[in-house]
Design a protein around this motif. Structure first.
Motif, PDB file in Angstrom:
ATOM      1  N   LYS A   8     -16.846  59.017  35.242  1.00  0.00           N
ATOM      2  CA  LYS A   8     -17.339  58.604  33.927  1.00  0.00           C
ATOM      3  C   LYS A   8     -17.123  57.125  33.720  1.00  0.00           C
ATOM      4  O   LYS A   8     -16.046  56.609  33.931  1.00  0.00           O
ATOM      5  N   ALA A   9     -18.180  56.420  33.321  1.00  0.00           N
ATOM      6  CA  ALA A   9     -18.090  54.980  33.107  1.00  0.00           C
ATOM      7  C   ALA A   9     -18.007  54.693  31.622  1.00  0.00           C
ATOM      8  O   ALA A   9     -18.140  55.575  30.790  1.00  0.00           O
ATOM      9  N   VAL A  10     -17.801  53.434  31.284  1.00  0.00           N
ATOM     10  CA  VAL A  10     -17.777  53.044  29.890  1.00  0.00           C
ATOM     11  C   VAL A  10     -18.857  52.037  29.605  1.00  0.00           C
ATOM     12  O   VAL A  10     -19.166  51.200  30.411  1.00  0.00           O
ATOM     13  N   ALA A  11     -19.446  52.170  28.412  1.00  0.00           N
ATOM     14  CA  ALA A  11     -20.461  51.231  27.992  1.00  0.00           C
ATOM     15  C   ALA A  11     -20.022  50.634  26.679  1.00  0.00           C
ATOM     16  O   ALA A  11     -19.208  51.184  25.982  1.00  0.00           O
ATOM     17  N   LEU A  12     -20.586  49.519  26.345  1.00  0.00           N
ATOM     18  CA  LEU A  12     -20.020  48.793  25.224  1.00  0.00           C
ATOM     19  C   LEU A  12     -21.059  48.066  24.427  1.00  0.00           C
ATOM     20  O   LEU A  12     -21.899  47.407  24.958  1.00  0.00           O
ATOM     21  N   ARG A  94      -4.035  49.999  24.208  1.00  0.00           N
ATOM     22  CA  ARG A  94      -5.289  50.640  24.618  1.00  0.00           C
ATOM     23  C   ARG A  94      -5.359  52.067  24.095  1.00  0.00           C
ATOM     24  O   ARG A  94      -4.370  52.810  24.158  1.00  0.00           O
ATOM     25  N   GLN A  95      -6.514  52.437  23.590  1.00  0.00           N
ATOM     26  CA  GLN A  95      -6.759  53.792  23.111  1.00  0.00           C
ATOM     27  C   GLN A  95      -8.098  54.290  23.651  1.00  0.00           C
ATOM     28  O   GLN A  95      -9.085  53.541  23.670  1.00  0.00           O
ATOM     29  N   SER A  96      -8.132  55.554  24.089  1.00  0.00           N
ATOM     30  CA  SER A  96      -9.410  56.180  24.403  1.00  0.00           C
ATOM     31  C   SER A  96      -9.805  57.039  23.209  1.00  0.00           C
ATOM     32  O   SER A  96      -8.944  57.585  22.506  1.00  0.00           O
ATOM     33  N   ILE A  97     -11.104  57.144  22.968  1.00  0.00           N
ATOM     34  CA  ILE A  97     -11.600  57.767  21.745  1.00  0.00           C
ATOM     35  C   ILE A  97     -12.758  58.710  22.060  1.00  0.00           C
ATOM     36  O   ILE A  97     -13.642  58.376  22.845  1.00  0.00           O
ATOM     37  N   THR A  98     -12.750  59.888  21.428  1.00  0.00           N
ATOM     38  CA  THR A  98     -13.885  60.806  21.508  1.00  0.00           C
ATOM     39  C   THR A  98     -14.132  61.396  20.126  1.00  0.00           C
ATOM     40  O   THR A  98     -13.251  61.369  19.259  1.00  0.00           O
ATOM     41  N   LYS A  99     -15.313  61.942  19.922  1.00  0.00           N
ATOM     42  CA  LYS A  99     -15.596  62.640  18.680  1.00  0.00           C
ATOM     43  C   LYS A  99     -14.775  63.924  18.644  1.00  0.00           C
ATOM     44  O   LYS A  99     -14.511  64.542  19.669  1.00  0.00           O
ATOM     45  N   SER A 106     -17.890  58.739  25.137  1.00  0.00           N
ATOM     46  CA  SER A 106     -16.470  58.394  25.123  1.00  0.00           C
ATOM     47  C   SER A 106     -16.349  56.904  24.864  1.00  0.00           C
ATOM     48  O   SER A 106     -17.235  56.132  25.230  1.00  0.00           O
ATOM     49  N   TYR A 107     -15.263  56.535  24.232  1.00  0.00           N
ATOM     50  CA  TYR A 107     -15.053  55.147  23.837  1.00  0.00           C
ATOM     51  C   TYR A 107     -13.682  54.685  24.308  1.00  0.00           C
ATOM     52  O   TYR A 107     -12.767  55.483  24.462  1.00  0.00           O
ATOM     53  N   PHE A 199     -27.588  53.100  27.534  1.00  0.00           N
ATOM     54  CA  PHE A 199     -26.604  52.437  26.697  1.00  0.00           C
ATOM     55  C   PHE A 199     -26.406  53.223  25.401  1.00  0.00           C
ATOM     56  O   PHE A 199     -27.337  53.813  24.870  1.00  0.00           O
ATOM     57  N   VAL A 200     -25.187  53.222  24.915  1.00  0.00           N
ATOM     58  CA  VAL A 200     -24.868  53.910  23.671  1.00  0.00           C
ATOM     59  C   VAL A 200     -24.075  52.962  22.781  1.00  0.00           C
ATOM     60  O   VAL A 200     -23.290  52.145  23.270  1.00  0.00           O
ATOM     61  N   ALA A 201     -24.304  53.051  21.491  1.00  0.00           N
ATOM     62  CA  ALA A 201     -23.650  52.144  20.543  1.00  0.00           C
ATOM     63  C   ALA A 201     -22.256  52.618  20.171  1.00  0.00           C
ATOM     64  O   ALA A 201     -21.950  53.806  20.212  1.00  0.00           O
ATOM     65  N   VAL A 202     -21.416  51.679  19.816  1.00  0.00           N
ATOM     66  CA  VAL A 202     -20.107  51.996  19.250  1.00  0.00           C
ATOM     67  C   VAL A 202     -20.313  52.362  17.786  1.00  0.00           C
ATOM     68  O   VAL A 202     -21.006  51.655  17.056  1.00  0.00           O
TER      69      VAL A 202
END
Length: 219
Positions: A8-12, A94-99, A106-107, A199-202
């Protein structure tokens, strides 16, 4: 989160300047850095944003050997991909975030400290120069794996105190890294869908709440 192919990658992305004039808040070039304790208290955590789960990753190891094969591209690695490696006096959180329900993305939120407000301003300048120099891509080595970055561009939402970097890996992953600053503090938030094919928005509320909490602690 490591930007390695096959996981899983991260987008920003960032909406701070549009939402509440983050650029105007970050003009204090002479600002002093927050302490380690202040950085830890300033980062968003569980309960700060309704509807989202937070997981503290501040003690997770960072790959300090992360590097780009081109020297001109190294600021992208040091300040966007793995910002903890360049944090002043190791001041980072650092924090990881999900709904909370039906997570479709994932954020990852990382706060780091620069030595001063002017140093944080220089980070943004260095990033913009690096993105321009590395538009045709580079090889990225992270966590022992080397991946090819096909393209690097700066999104139109970038401003004086914010840069929105669009990544496209050779393997097809599309990732966004946004770095913002307020005073001597650098804020990096990431977001990605499960397979990072788009891409997904924060979420707006995450950005808003982070600046509000940072201002409260710094004030």
């Amino acid at each position: 989160m490591a930007p390695a192919v096959g996981r899983k990658a991260v987008a920003l992305t960032s909406l701070a300047a549009v939402l509440f004039g983050a650029a105007a808040c970050g003009d204090e070039t002479g600002a002093e850095p927050l302490s380690k304790s202040q950085i830890s208290r300033a980062v968003l955590s569980q309960g700060d944003v309704p509807g989202y789960k937070f997981f503290d990753e501040s003690r997770a190891k960072t790959d300090k050997s992360a590097r780009a094969d081109k020297k001109a591209c190294q600021p992208i690695v040091a300040f966007a991909i793995a910002p903890e490696i360049s944090a002043y006096d190791k001041r980072s959180a650092r924090q990881s975030i999900t709904k909370s329900e039906k997570p479709d993305a994932s954020y990852q939120l990382i706060l780091t400290s620069a030595e001063s407000g002017s140093a944080a301003e220089d980070v943004l300048k260095d990033l913009k120069t690096a993105v321009s120099a590395c538009s045709s891509g580079f090889d990225l080595t992270y966590s022992g794996q080397t991946n090819k970055v096909r393209r690097v561009t700066s999104d139109k939402s970038s401003s004086d105190n914010e840069i929105n970097i669009l990544f496209e890996y050779q393997a097809g992953m599309k990732i966004r890294y946004v770095v913002m600053r307020e005073g001597a503090t650098l804020i990096r938030i990431s977001a990605a869908t499960q397979y990072a094919h788009e891409f997904v928005a924060v979420p707006k509320q995450i950005i808003e709440k982070q600046f509000q909490k940072l201002d409260k602690v710094a004030g």
